[in-house]
Design a protein around this motif. Structure first.
Motif, short mmCIF file in Angstrom:
data_model
loop_
_atom_site.label_atom_id
_atom_site.label_comp_id
_atom_site.label_asym_id
_atom_site.label_seq_id
_atom_site.Cartn_x
_atom_site.Cartn_y
_atom_site.Cartn_z
N VAL A 1 1.48 -4.68 151.77
CA VAL A 1 2.53 -4.37 150.81
C VAL A 1 2.66 -2.87 150.62
O VAL A 1 1.71 -2.12 150.84
CB VAL A 1 2.28 -5.04 149.44
CG1 VAL A 1 2.29 -6.55 149.55
CG2 VAL A 1 0.97 -4.57 148.83
N LYS A 2 3.86 -2.46 150.21
CA LYS A 2 4.12 -1.09 149.80
C LYS A 2 4.31 -1.13 148.29
O LYS A 2 5.10 -1.93 147.78
CB LYS A 2 5.37 -0.57 150.49
CG LYS A 2 5.72 0.85 150.14
CD LYS A 2 6.80 1.44 151.03
CE LYS A 2 8.09 0.67 150.99
NZ LYS A 2 9.19 1.35 151.69
N ILE A 3 3.58 -0.29 147.56
CA ILE A 3 3.62 -0.30 146.10
C ILE A 3 4.16 1.04 145.60
O ILE A 3 3.66 2.10 145.99
CB ILE A 3 2.22 -0.54 145.51
CG1 ILE A 3 1.73 -1.93 145.92
CG2 ILE A 3 2.25 -0.39 143.99
CD1 ILE A 3 0.31 -2.22 145.51
N THR A 4 5.18 0.95 144.75
CA THR A 4 5.70 2.13 144.08
C THR A 4 5.35 2.00 142.61
O THR A 4 5.78 1.05 141.95
CB THR A 4 7.23 2.24 144.26
OG1 THR A 4 7.54 2.22 145.66
CG2 THR A 4 7.75 3.51 143.63
N LYS A 5 4.54 2.94 142.13
CA LYS A 5 4.17 2.94 140.71
C LYS A 5 5.21 3.76 139.94
O LYS A 5 5.44 4.92 140.25
CB LYS A 5 2.77 3.54 140.54
CG LYS A 5 1.70 2.73 141.25
CD LYS A 5 0.33 3.34 141.06
CE LYS A 5 -0.74 2.51 141.77
NZ LYS A 5 -2.08 3.07 141.56
N LEU A 6 5.85 3.12 138.97
CA LEU A 6 6.94 3.76 138.22
C LEU A 6 6.43 4.47 136.97
O LEU A 6 5.38 4.23 136.48
CB LEU A 6 8.00 2.73 137.85
CG LEU A 6 8.54 1.92 139.03
CD1 LEU A 6 9.51 0.86 138.54
CD2 LEU A 6 9.23 2.83 140.03
N LEU B 1 0.26 2.19 150.24
CA LEU B 1 0.21 1.04 151.13
C LEU B 1 -1.08 0.30 150.85
O LEU B 1 -2.14 0.93 150.73
CB LEU B 1 0.26 1.47 152.60
CG LEU B 1 1.55 2.14 153.06
CD1 LEU B 1 1.42 2.57 154.51
CD2 LEU B 1 2.74 1.21 152.89
N ARG B 2 -0.98 -1.00 150.75
CA ARG B 2 -2.15 -1.80 150.40
C ARG B 2 -2.24 -2.98 151.36
O ARG B 2 -1.24 -3.61 151.68
CB ARG B 2 -1.99 -2.29 148.96
CG ARG B 2 -3.23 -2.86 148.36
CD ARG B 2 -3.03 -3.14 146.89
NE ARG B 2 -3.14 -1.93 146.09
CZ ARG B 2 -3.04 -1.90 144.76
NH1 ARG B 2 -2.82 -3.02 144.10
NH2 ARG B 2 -3.16 -0.77 144.12
N GLU B 3 -3.48 -3.30 151.79
CA GLU B 3 -3.69 -4.42 152.70
C GLU B 3 -4.82 -5.30 152.20
O GLU B 3 -5.92 -4.83 151.92
CB GLU B 3 -4.01 -3.93 154.11
CG GLU B 3 -4.21 -5.06 155.09
CD GLU B 3 -4.44 -4.58 156.52
OE1 GLU B 3 -4.74 -5.44 157.36
OE2 GLU B 3 -4.33 -3.37 156.77
N GLU C 1 -6.49 0.58 150.39
CA GLU C 1 -5.29 1.26 149.91
C GLU C 1 -5.20 2.66 150.50
O GLU C 1 -6.19 3.37 150.58
CB GLU C 1 -5.31 1.34 148.38
CG GLU C 1 -4.08 1.99 147.80
CD GLU C 1 -4.05 1.86 146.30
OE1 GLU C 1 -3.38 0.93 145.80
OE2 GLU C 1 -4.69 2.68 145.61
N THR C 2 -3.97 3.03 150.89
CA THR C 2 -3.69 4.37 151.40
C THR C 2 -2.64 5.00 150.52
O THR C 2 -1.57 4.40 150.29
CB THR C 2 -3.16 4.29 152.85
OG1 THR C 2 -4.11 3.61 153.67
CG2 THR C 2 -2.92 5.68 153.41
N HIS C 3 -2.94 6.18 149.99
CA HIS C 3 -1.98 6.92 149.18
C HIS C 3 -1.05 7.66 150.12
O HIS C 3 -1.48 8.54 150.87
CB HIS C 3 -2.71 7.88 148.25
CG HIS C 3 -1.81 8.64 147.35
ND1 HIS C 3 -2.07 9.93 146.99
CD2 HIS C 3 -0.65 8.30 146.74
CE1 HIS C 3 -1.11 10.36 146.18
NE2 HIS C 3 -0.24 9.39 146.02
N VAL C 4 0.23 7.32 150.12
CA VAL C 4 1.19 7.90 151.04
C VAL C 4 1.77 9.20 150.49
O VAL C 4 1.73 10.24 151.14
CB VAL C 4 2.33 6.89 151.36
CG1 VAL C 4 3.36 7.50 152.28
CG2 VAL C 4 1.75 5.62 151.96
#
Length: 88
Positions: free
Chosen positions: A83-88, A17-19, A8-11
């Motif tokens: 995937v691109k993850i947006t935490k709400l 971004l997660r792979e 995981e990379t914190h953008v």
């Protein structure tokens, strides 16, 4: 810190971004719940699947909404999953 089956990379702020690599062990892809609502956007094409609690697995495409505290799991497909993850 626990070991996760992905890199995981914190953008920025709430964007990650997660792979998941094709070599991931299927036993590491466990049912789990998240602490916040999430929007998961698939990068590229994949045959990996998402299974929500009490639902059949569905191929991951486009943008997916995962509500907080709902049990779900990722089911391994061919190739890597990005995937691109947006935490709400």
């Amino acid at each position: 810190m626990p070991d996760f089956p992905f890199k995981e990379t914190h953008v920025e702020d709430n964007l990650y971004l997660r792979e998941f690599e094709e070599s991931v062990d299927v036993d590491d892809l466990e049912w789990h719940r998240d602490r916040e609502d999430r929007i998961v956007e698939i990068i590229g094409e994949t045959d990996w699947q998402l299974q929500m609690d009490n639902e059949l697995p569905k191929v991951m495409t486009g943008k997916l909404f995962i509500p907080k505290e709902v049990w779900h799991r990722v089911i391994k497909g061919n190739g890597d999953l990005k995937v691109k993850i947006t935490k709400l």
